[in-house]
Design a protein around this motif. Structure first.
Motif, PDB file in Angstrom:
ATOM      1  N   LYS A 216      -0.478  26.269  30.104  1.00 45.43           N
ATOM      2  CA  LYS A 216      -0.500  25.551  28.838  1.00 45.43           C
ATOM      3  C   LYS A 216      -1.424  24.339  28.894  1.00 45.43           C
ATOM      4  O   LYS A 216      -2.309  24.171  28.049  1.00 45.43           O
ATOM      5  CB  LYS A 216       0.933  25.099  28.478  1.00 45.43           C
ATOM      6  CG  LYS A 216       1.943  26.231  28.451  1.00 45.43           C
ATOM      7  CD  LYS A 216       3.324  25.748  28.108  1.00 45.43           C
ATOM      8  CE  LYS A 216       3.951  24.838  29.153  1.00 45.43           C
ATOM      9  NZ  LYS A 216       4.168  25.472  30.455  1.00 45.43           N
ATOM     10  N   THR A 217      -1.188  23.515  29.899  1.00 47.10           N
ATOM     11  CA  THR A 217      -2.029  22.328  30.017  1.00 47.10           C
ATOM     12  C   THR A 217      -3.489  22.735  30.211  1.00 47.10           C
ATOM     13  O   THR A 217      -4.404  22.082  29.698  1.00 47.10           O
ATOM     14  CB  THR A 217      -1.546  21.455  31.188  1.00 47.10           C
ATOM     15  OG1 THR A 217      -0.203  21.077  30.932  1.00 47.10           O
ATOM     16  CG2 THR A 217      -2.399  20.213  31.348  1.00 47.10           C
ATOM     17  N   THR A 218      -3.680  23.814  30.933  1.00 48.11           N
ATOM     18  CA  THR A 218      -5.053  24.277  31.152  1.00 48.11           C
ATOM     19  C   THR A 218      -5.754  24.595  29.828  1.00 48.11           C
ATOM     20  O   THR A 218      -6.933  24.278  29.655  1.00 48.11           O
ATOM     21  CB  THR A 218      -5.051  25.494  32.080  1.00 48.11           C
ATOM     22  OG1 THR A 218      -4.333  25.167  33.265  1.00 48.11           O
ATOM     23  CG2 THR A 218      -6.463  25.893  32.451  1.00 48.11           C
TER      24      THR A 218
ATOM     25  N   PHE B  93      -1.614  12.928  27.213  1.00 49.97           N
ATOM     26  CA  PHE B  93      -1.544  13.543  28.540  1.00 49.97           C
ATOM     27  C   PHE B  93      -0.105  13.766  28.986  1.00 49.97           C
ATOM     28  O   PHE B  93       0.779  12.979  28.674  1.00 49.97           O
ATOM     29  CB  PHE B  93      -2.261  12.667  29.556  1.00 49.97           C
ATOM     30  CG  PHE B  93      -3.734  12.571  29.311  1.00 49.97           C
ATOM     31  CD1 PHE B  93      -4.583  13.551  29.780  1.00 49.97           C
ATOM     32  CD2 PHE B  93      -4.265  11.515  28.587  1.00 49.97           C
ATOM     33  CE1 PHE B  93      -5.943  13.474  29.550  1.00 49.97           C
ATOM     34  CE2 PHE B  93      -5.617  11.431  28.352  1.00 49.97           C
ATOM     35  CZ  PHE B  93      -6.459  12.418  28.827  1.00 49.97           C
ATOM     36  N   GLN B  94       0.052  14.861  29.764  1.00 46.82           N
ATOM     37  CA  GLN B  94       1.388  15.163  30.299  1.00 46.82           C
ATOM     38  C   GLN B  94       1.857  14.036  31.223  1.00 46.82           C
ATOM     39  O   GLN B  94       2.989  13.580  31.129  1.00 46.82           O
ATOM     40  CB  GLN B  94       1.323  16.493  31.052  1.00 46.82           C
ATOM     41  CG  GLN B  94       2.661  16.959  31.581  1.00 46.82           C
ATOM     42  CD  GLN B  94       2.591  18.383  32.113  1.00 46.82           C
ATOM     43  OE1 GLN B  94       1.553  19.028  32.081  1.00 46.82           O
ATOM     44  NE2 GLN B  94       3.713  18.880  32.575  1.00 46.82           N
ATOM     45  N   ASN B  95       0.974  13.615  32.121  1.00 44.56           N
ATOM     46  CA  ASN B  95       1.270  12.417  32.907  1.00 44.56           C
ATOM     47  C   ASN B  95       0.591  11.268  32.187  1.00 44.56           C
ATOM     48  O   ASN B  95      -0.626  11.225  32.120  1.00 44.56           O
ATOM     49  CB  ASN B  95       0.683  12.514  34.315  1.00 44.56           C
ATOM     50  CG  ASN B  95       1.170  13.738  35.044  1.00 44.56           C
ATOM     51  OD1 ASN B  95       2.351  14.059  35.006  1.00 44.56           O
ATOM     52  ND2 ASN B  95       0.253  14.449  35.673  1.00 44.56           N
TER      53      ASN B  95
ATOM     54  N   LEU C 184      -0.892  17.503  21.730  1.00 42.59           N
ATOM     55  CA  LEU C 184       0.173  16.718  22.357  1.00 42.59           C
ATOM     56  C   LEU C 184       0.748  17.508  23.523  1.00 42.59           C
ATOM     57  O   LEU C 184       1.273  18.595  23.341  1.00 42.59           O
ATOM     58  CB  LEU C 184       1.282  16.428  21.330  1.00 42.59           C
ATOM     59  CG  LEU C 184       0.873  15.642  20.087  1.00 42.59           C
ATOM     60  CD1 LEU C 184       2.035  15.553  19.102  1.00 42.59           C
ATOM     61  CD2 LEU C 184       0.415  14.241  20.475  1.00 42.59           C
ATOM     62  N   ASP C 185       0.624  16.938  24.721  1.00 40.36           N
ATOM     63  CA  ASP C 185       1.119  17.629  25.906  1.00 40.36           C
ATOM     64  C   ASP C 185       2.461  17.035  26.330  1.00 40.36           C
ATOM     65  O   ASP C 185       2.511  15.946  26.866  1.00 40.36           O
ATOM     66  CB  ASP C 185       0.090  17.514  27.039  1.00 40.36           C
ATOM     67  CG  ASP C 185       0.338  18.532  28.142  1.00 40.36           C
ATOM     68  OD1 ASP C 185       1.418  19.174  28.128  1.00 40.36           O
ATOM     69  OD2 ASP C 185      -0.539  18.697  29.017  1.00 40.36           O
ATOM     70  N   GLU C 186       3.520  17.764  26.058  1.00 39.33           N
ATOM     71  CA  GLU C 186       4.886  17.345  26.374  1.00 39.33           C
ATOM     72  C   GLU C 186       5.192  15.914  25.937  1.00 39.33           C
ATOM     73  O   GLU C 186       5.548  15.071  26.759  1.00 39.33           O
ATOM     74  CB  GLU C 186       5.153  17.506  27.876  1.00 39.33           C
ATOM     75  CG  GLU C 186       5.000  18.942  28.320  1.00 39.33           C
ATOM     76  CD  GLU C 186       5.714  19.243  29.642  1.00 39.33           C
ATOM     77  OE1 GLU C 186       6.654  18.512  29.978  1.00 39.33           O
ATOM     78  OE2 GLU C 186       5.338  20.222  30.288  1.00 39.33           O
ATOM     79  N   PRO C 187       5.072  15.644  24.653  1.00 38.14           N
ATOM     80  CA  PRO C 187       5.326  14.274  24.200  1.00 38.14           C
ATOM     81  C   PRO C 187       6.785  13.857  24.343  1.00 38.14           C
ATOM     82  O   PRO C 187       7.088  12.667  24.330  1.00 38.14           O
ATOM     83  CB  PRO C 187       4.916  14.306  22.732  1.00 38.14           C
ATOM     84  CG  PRO C 187       5.071  15.717  22.322  1.00 38.14           C
ATOM     85  CD  PRO C 187       4.735  16.532  23.538  1.00 38.14           C
TER      86      PRO C 187
HETATM   87 MG   LIG Z   1       1.496  21.224  31.752  1.00 39.35          MG
END
Ligand SMILES: [Mg+2]
Ligand SMILES: Nc1ncnc2c1ncn2[C@@H]1O[C@H](COP(=O)(O)OP(=O)(O)OP(=O)(O)O)[C@@H](O)[C@H]1O
Ligand SMILES: Nc1ncnc2c1ncn2[C@@H]1O[C@H](COP(=O)(O)OP(=O)(O)OP(=O)(O)O)[C@@H](O)[C@H]1O
Ligand SMILES: CC(C)C[C@H](N)C(=O)O
Ligand SMILES: [Mg+2]
Lengths: 379, 290, 285, 232, 256
Positions: free
Chosen positions: E41-43, E83-85, E174-177
């Motif tokens: 997903k993040t990719t 960002f996720q992190n 939005l990555d894992e907000p």
């Molecule tokens: Mg991810």
């Protein structure tokens, strides 16, 4: 022991009071030397020599009854440091004369600045530009107290080509070292004039430690002798590595091959020919070397005697004309036939360089210097 | 003749290599270029020297003493110059600044201690060169080459295969979390400094034997720095490869272009190298993950 | 007086050079070990133009700065895209190359013997005015969008790009700005000492400037400037200590870096309010 | 087994914990829930010795815990930190080996095998750099790494953060498994429902103070908790 | 179509992180992307926003091919992300963090950057206004002068959103907000995203493991597993898809 630099304490006080005190108090002589930088071997020795002379004078009742006090400032071989220190000496410490450095860059940087003070600077920077302006007249306060680069290089070249019959000569020198560079051109000129031939010329940079490849180039070009006017630390490597690649001919070196070089370099040093201000075996010099060794455990090198002579010259001048810097300057400009340990010194008022001062050529045999010939620098 | 040049290049390279190993070890752990490494080499070389001249001992003993001295001084340096920064977890740039200052301090101490004179190690070998046909190899170069290879191999084994090596590397990534794994972080960092200091001692003795000993000898650390960047920062293996390459390049440049322009060409080669292979010889190309 | 003026003039010249380093290191997080080489370029080009070509001082200074920036551009082009550690290496190599060139081109530069005969044009007043202008420029730069983007790029390049910041371009701008300022410091230096030689522009000088920035506080322009003033004047005050001078100096710097890692001033900015640019809103309103 | 008494801690001027008392018995799962910035992580950092408390006592098996992280691990207390914190430049396997730093030889290999069994995906990725794992994979690695040293008490800080629902379930099963093997678990969670579901005892922490305590079911049914932490 | 992702693939060494992934989104769409950890997903976000170069496939924004553009150009074209992190800028305060996203658009030159010119002040003022507004939208206005690292986790996530909004995106990634937020906070976030999307009319791509959030607001959901798309559909369709249940959702367990 006596190696600690004297603190200029008390001299940094308010100008008004220190001036009046100074009139009867100590005579202050500035000593502008590299104490901690790359050329500290040179600077430190000049300082030691000057102090040794000052101690002798002070022990004998001083100059006109006043004691000599040496104020040393460290230049760290850095132009900016040197300029600040020089100005400080001249303005805050009110010195009567300055003993300058044996380092060309500092000498050249100080020269134009010295014009604004009427304080003589007695120095050893052998590049002409430290004493003579572009128009050929001397800086009024700058005085050189050993033969100039041109004179020294000429002596070495003549000796090598005429005396030793070495015709094919290769040159290796540090391109970033002013002293090294200043000795190259005049040597080439005189060598060629006398029938010699320069078969190759290689240069190196500050952090180079491996000279085999460069030396190889000279050897394969057919060099019978190698001229290497470089600082001692590099000279040791050059000589050792020259021997390692199988070069057994003579190496012609500047002042830097004087003791302690033969000892530091080891058996490879045999066959090195060099120029020196003095000969260690002369009794007067030998006495001082022994006394100094006894007191400090160190060997006095040729720079020691430069410092020593200059301090004595200053003292005897003050004895005659007083401690006014301008008067000292005038007297120094006309100094004639002063018998120093480094020779008979006469200053040429037209160049502010010494006239006919002698240099001595040596060769290292069995790791000890052997005196070969005295030359007068006027040639 | 050209083989001789290559040999000379490798010999010079092994001088740089021995400097670069210790240098890159610290880069590996704390991610900074330790510019005090050079002055530490000088300092431990002097300790070795004074030991050698007073006790008149064998080379092996002198090396051991220098390495020990280097290691201990390095730990002391860690304590005064880096410990606080480690604990406060600030950026590696602080280490860098601290290390330059520490280097100046070491150099100052050496200057005061030994004065402005030059020193030369006593001779440890009767003959100084080995001759193979027309090729001449200096004995100390040979020993230096062998010892930097050996030091490298041991170090790599230690870092890659032992538990302390793993701990060292985990500390390099995240000190706080490494502590949570039961690792005594300060000890491990001290270990790294000790090792790198010992390598500095080793390098110092060889530099002293090969070259003259004087307070500014440590300036040579710049070559170690360049070598380890060419090799890929932080890779000890890369540092050695980079050092040999650097030695070889310099020698070839001196031979064919002359020393005067060598730094200019080195610079151009470095630029090209960085454009073509920015991660260095041994650096792996890990893309940053968002 | 003469002596104090001289020390202060040198200090001001260092301050100018350090403001350049501040832009590069403090704001952008890049590290140059060849910064002093740009000072050398500024010094030599302006010196040669005045002494050998006979141009007036101001014109020579402008040309010198422009050429330095051009050289900086060429050096920066491949460098700004690289990982940050490499910049210090490339600039180091660049510095060595410049020194070698200066030594090599004897007929123009005088080689290792140095370049002398430069007229003394830098006065204390000029140094004060120049420092003030440079500080103001850097302060305005820091408070502008450029300054923010520099800090963003320093803090997290990837995120900065994701916000639309052209990181390579911003790094280049910061680099060139610092090159220009440093080159100007070089011009002033040459026309104050009247003599320059290649030896004084080595990497140690560049490293010294970085130390000054950190000493005062890497995040504070005020700190960097005052840090420079202290560290330039300190050795002068420590003259009495002779050989021990460097030891004192290093210990002091180590103490500050260890016990006050944010530097003397942390993030405090003195100049902002007095210059009236910390409060842009008020000014604009 | 673990007894935290009247603990207070602060970051500079910010008081993060005030007079906190928490207790865990051998073989229990104890949850701590609370909103962002309540001080949950701070509590764990105090226990694992990363942060020196201002006052209060932390007793483990009747002895005070040292306040140096590596010594705490020696006593058998392991902290799996918030936000994964895997060693990005070490491979997965090396991460696990570092987790078992205090063990040696056989025991280490045995633990490695056990953890690969629990997390097969890690075995597939064992030679990959941990930094390139996906977020969830990193989380699993972090837990596995914590288990490597055979702890008696494990402190888990938001272990379900960023995990797929299926994996969250697996992790919770795992936590129960961990308890079954006799290890005590101190669990900090945002995912209050899950945490309260499996725990024996729970504490609600708010602004650095313990607000409520009780068994998991008690809190699940408390109106206050429902409103603030379970989304209505 | 506003955003069109056509058959992108990306692998790392042996790992095929995404294979043949396609996606479309229109103005006002909220598109969820879910899947097990490591599904890629993040990719996909990294490829769309230009951090990774796709091995294959193309990305179009408003019909323009943005596949091989530089990361910052893509942002300027209108794709911004979180960002996720969390990756906020340390060394800048909350306001300045948001201003950074405005700066590339700020219309003044280096000349204005060095001097106090009127144009500079006018632009700074305009930017500040936009940023203040965006901070207000996410409820962070009163923290404008704080340092980002001193904010609690949940607020840091909001700050990331404010920053992304300031880029004036057409598409917001939005990555894992919701990671690290408690259920109540998740609810607030859900509302915020819904409101932004309808008010500002951009498309949102949303990666999330918190089902209450994705299932609650997505119009369409893509499910990835091992880099492959295993299902596409409305939340309800996806929820009941057996393959999705097996690979991702698992069985709901009983409460006590
Ligand atoms: Mg991810
Ligand atoms: N390093 C630090 N410096 C200053 N303040 C801090 C630091 N770490 C935490 N805080 C503050 O301490 C308080 C408690 O933080 P803590 O991390 O313990 O919360 P938490 O309950 O774990 O929250 P979360 O669910 O967001 O992880 C917060 O107000 C936070 O802002
Ligand atoms: N730079 C990289 N180098 C090597 N492998 C990578 C890299 N980036 C991602 N991967 C791999 O690609 C796969 C997909 O990763 P990605 O981060 O896209 O997962 P994800 O779906 O976002 O998972 P999560 O929900 O856990 O965050 C993972 O197996 C990961 O290990
Ligand atoms: C040997 C010295 C008298 C010369 C000096 N080293 C110089 O640099 O000029
Ligand atoms: Mg927490």
């Amino acid at each position: 022991g006596g190696s600690k630099t004297e603190a200029p304490s008390g001299t940094t006080g308010e100008n008004g009071t220190s001036e009046t005190e100074e009139a009867k108090g100590d005579i202050v002589i500035g000593c502008l030397q590299d104490i901690t930088g790359v050329t500290s071997t040179l600077g430190k020795m000049v300082e030691e020599g000057a102090k040794w002379a000052a101690d002798e004078i002070n022990a004998n009742g001083g100059v006109n009854g006043r004691q000599i006090k040496v104020v040393t400032y460290d230049t760290k071989a850095d132009v900016q440091e040197a300029i600040n220190a020089f100005k400080r000496m001249c303005t805050t410490d009110k010195v009567s004369a300055v003993i300058g450095p044996p380092v060309a860059n500092i000498g050249i940087a100080i020269a134009p600045i010295s014009e604004q003070y009427n304080i003589p600077v007695l120095h050893f920077a052998i590049d002409d530009r430290a004493t003579i302006k572009d128009d050929g007249t001397p800086y009024k306060n700058m005085f050189l107290f050993q033969p100039s680069a041109k004179q020294q290089a000429a002596i070495m070249a003549q000796f090598a080509v005429k005396e030793k019959g070495l015709k094919k000569i290769g040159i290796i020198y540090n391109q970033s070292n002013a002293y090294s560079v200043s000795l190259v051109e005049p040597f080439k000129k005189v060598a060629v004039e006398n029938g010699g031939q320069i078969v190759g010329e290689v240069t190196y940079q500050p952090n180079d430690k491996d000279f085999k490849t460069m030396l190889n180039k000279l050897v394969s070009a057919g060099a019978e002798a190698i001229y290497a006017p470089n600082y001692t630390q590099e000279l040791i490597l050059i000589v050792q590595q020259a021997r390692a690649i199988g070069f057994n001919g003579p190496l012609i070196c500047g002042l830097d091959a004087c003791p302690p070089f033969p000892k530091l370099c080891g058996p490879e040093a045999d066959g090195v020919i060099y120029i020196n201000n003095i000969t260690e075996t002369e009794p007067q010099i030998q006495d001082i070397i022994t006394a100094y060794k006894e007191k400090t455990g160190n060997d006095a090198t040729n720079k020691f005697f430069l410092g020593y002579d200059v301090m004595k010259i200053i003292a005897s001048t003050i004895e005659k004309v007083g401690d006014d810097p301008a008067a000292i300057r005038d007297a120094i400009e006309n100094l004639t036939n002063y018998e120093g340990l480094t020779g008979t010194i006469t200053i040429d008022p037209a160049t502010h360089q010494p006239k006919g001062l002698e240099m001595v050529m040596h060769e290292i045999k069995n790791q000890a210097p052997v005196m070969l010939k005295r030359y007068s620098a006027s040639e | 003749m050209s083989l001789q040049i290559i040999i000379n290049g490798l010999a010079l390279g092994s001088v740089y290599a021995i400097i670069a190993t210790g240098f890159s070890l610290i880069f590996n752990i704390l991610k900074f270029s330790n510019f005090s490494h050079g002055a530490l080499m000088t300092l431990s070389a002097f300790i070795g020297y004074f030991f050698a001249v007073t006790v008149n001992s064998s080379l092996l003993l002198v090396v051991a003493i220098s390495m020990l001295a280097g290691g201990l001084v390095s730990c002391l340096g860690e304590l005064v110059a880096f410990r606080k920064i480690t604990l406060s977890n600030t950026s590696p740039i602080y280490f860098f600044v601290s290390s330059i200052t520490l280097g100046t301090l070491y150099e100052g101490i050496v200057t005061i201690w030994v004065g402005p004179n030059f020193y030369n190690y006593p001779r440890f070998f009767e003959t100084t060169v080995v001759k193979l046909g027309s090729i001449v190899i200096s004995k100390s170069d040979l020993i230096m080459f062998i010892s930097s290879c050996a030091a490298l191999a041991l170090l790599m084994l230690f870092i890659q295969k032992t538990k302390f090596g793993r701990a060292l590397r985990s500390v390099s990534f995240d000190r706080e979390t490494a502590g949570l794994m039961g690792i005594d972080v300060i000890r491990i960092i001290q270990l790294a400094f000790f090792l790198s200091g010992a390598l500095a001692g080793l390098a110092g003795v060889f530099l002293g034997i090969n070259y003259t000993l004087y307070p500014q000898l440590g300036n040579l650390v710049v070559k170690g720095f360049i070598a380890s960047v060419i090799g890929g920062l932080g890779s000890v293996f890369g540092a050695v490869a980079g050092a040999l390459l650097l030695g070889l390049t310099e020698t070839l440049l001196i031979n064919f272009a002359g020393s005067g322009y060598a730094p200019v060409f080195s610079f151009l080669i470095m630029l090209v190298f960085l454009l073509v292979r920015p991660q260095g010889i041994a650096g792996s190309n890990v893309q940053e993950k968002a | 007086m003469e002596f104090y003026l001289s020390v202060m003039t040198f200090t001001l010249i260092s301050v100018i050079a350090v403001t350049g380093v501040y832009v590069l290191t403090g704001l952008t997080g890049m590290f140059s070990l060849g910064q002093a080489a740009f000072m050398a370029i500024g010094a030599y080009i302006s010196g040669v133009l005045v002494v050998k070509v006979g141009l007036p001082f101001a014109l020579a200074a402008i040309i010198a700065i422009a050429l330095s920036v051009l050289v900086g551009y060429i050096v920066g082009l491949p460098t700004v895209r690289l990982r940050r550690d490499y910049i210090s290496l490339v600039t180091l190599g660049f510095g060595e190359a410049i020194t070698a060139l200066l030594n090599q081109m004897q007929s123009i530069t005088g080689g290792a013997l140095g370049f002398s005969g430069i007229p003394q044009k830098t006065t204390f007043t000029l140094a004060v005015a120049s420092a003030a202008v440079c500080i103001a420029l850097v302060a305005y730069f820091k408070a502008s969008k450029y300054g923010r983007q520099c800090i963003a790029a320093k803090s997290d390049e990837l995120a900065a790009k994701a916000m639309g910041i052209d990181v390579a371009r911003i790094k280049m701008i910061a680099f060139l700005f610092s090159v220009a300022v440093t080159a100007y410091a070089g011009v002033l230096y040459a026309f104050y000492t009247t003599y320059v030689d290649p030896g004084i522009f080595g990497w140690k000088k560049s490293a010294e400037w970085v130390i000054m920035v950190f000493f005062g506080g890497v995040n504070s322009l005020t700190g960097s400037i005052i840090g420079t003033a202290i560290l330039t004047a300190l050795p002068e005050m420590l003259r009495f200590a002779a050989e021990y001078r460097t030891v004192f100096y290093s210990i002091l710097v180590l103490l500050i870096i260890n016990f006050k890692p944010a530097g003397l001033f942390g993030e405090y900015e003195l100049s902002l309010k007095s210059l009236g640019i910390g409060r842009e809103k008020k000014n604009a309103a | 087994m673990l007894k935290v008494e009247n603990l207070s801690a602060s970051y500079g001027y910010i008081e993060a914990l005030k007079d906190v008392t928490v207790e865990a018995q051998q073989g229990q799962i104890v949850s701590i829930i609370g909103s962002n910035g309540a001080g949950k992580t701070t509590l764990l950092r105090c226990i694992s010795g990363q942060l020196k408390p201002v006052s209060g006592k932390i007793m483990f098996l009747g002895e005070p815990l040292p306040s140096v992280p590596h010594k705490v691990v020696k006593k058998g207390v392991v902290h799996v930190p918030e936000g994964r914190r895997v060693f990005s430049g070490l491979t997965v396997e090396e991460n696990l080996l570092v987790g078992g730093y205090l063990l040696s030889g056989k025991e280490l290999q045995e633990n490695l095998r056990k953890n690969y069994e629990l997390f097969p995906i890690l075995k597939d990725r064992k030679n990959q750099f941990a930094g390139t794992l996906s977020g969830g994979e990193q989380q699993m690695l972090a837990i596995a790494r914590g288990l490597m040293s055979n702890p008696k008490l494990i402190l888990l800080d938001e272990p379900s953060l960023g995990l797929a629902p299926l994996v969250v379930n697996q992790v919770y099963n795992l936590i129960e498994q961990i308890r079954e093997s006799g290890v005590t678990v101190l669990l900090v969670e945002q995912n209050a429902r899950k945490a309260l579901n499996i725990c024996d005892r729970a504490y609600v922490i708010e602004n650095g103070r313990i607000k409520l305590t009780g068994t998991g079911c008690e809190l699940l049914n408390s109106e206050e908790v429902k409103k603030a932490y379970l989304g209505g | 179509m506003l955003l069109e992702v056509q058959n992108i693939s990306k692998s790392f060494g042996g790992v095929k992180a995404i294979q043949d992934f396609s996606l479309t989104a229109d103005k006002g769409d909220i598109v969820g992307i879910i899947g097990p950890n490591g599904a890629g997903k993040t990719t996909t976000f990294n490829v769309i926003s230009g951090i990774y170069r796709a091995d294959q496939g193309k990305v179009f924004l408003d019909g323009k091919d943005i596949t091989n553009m530089e990361q910052h150009q893509i942002t300027r074209e209108g794709i911004s992300r979180t960002f996720q992190n969390i990756r906020l800028f340390k060394g800048l305060n909350v306001m300045e963090n948001v201003m950074c996203a405005f700066d590339p658009r700020a219309n003044y030159s280096i000349f204005d950057g060095l001097l106090p010119t009127p144009r500079r002040f006018a632009e700074e003022k305009r930017g500040r206004k936009i940023c203040e507004h965006n901070l207000e939208v996410v409820g962070l206005k009163k923290y404008a002068n704080e340092k980002p690292e001193s904010l609690p986790y949940g607020l840091q996530r909001r700050l990331e959103i404010a920053r992304a909004l300031t880029c004036q995106p057409k598409v917001l990634l939005l990555d894992e907000p919701a990671a690290g937020l408690n259920p109540t906070e998740v609810k607030e976030l859900t509302e915020l995203i819904g409101r932004l999307c309808s008010e500002l009319g951009f498309a949102v791509l949303l990666i999330e493991h918190r089902l209450e959030l994705v299932m609650g607001i997505s119009h369409k959901i893509y499910v990835l597993n091992f880099g492959k798309t295993i299902a596409v559909g409305t939340p309800d369709e996806v929820r009941s898809n057996p393959e999705v249940i097996e690979a991702y959702l698992g069985e709901e367990d009983a409460e006590c």
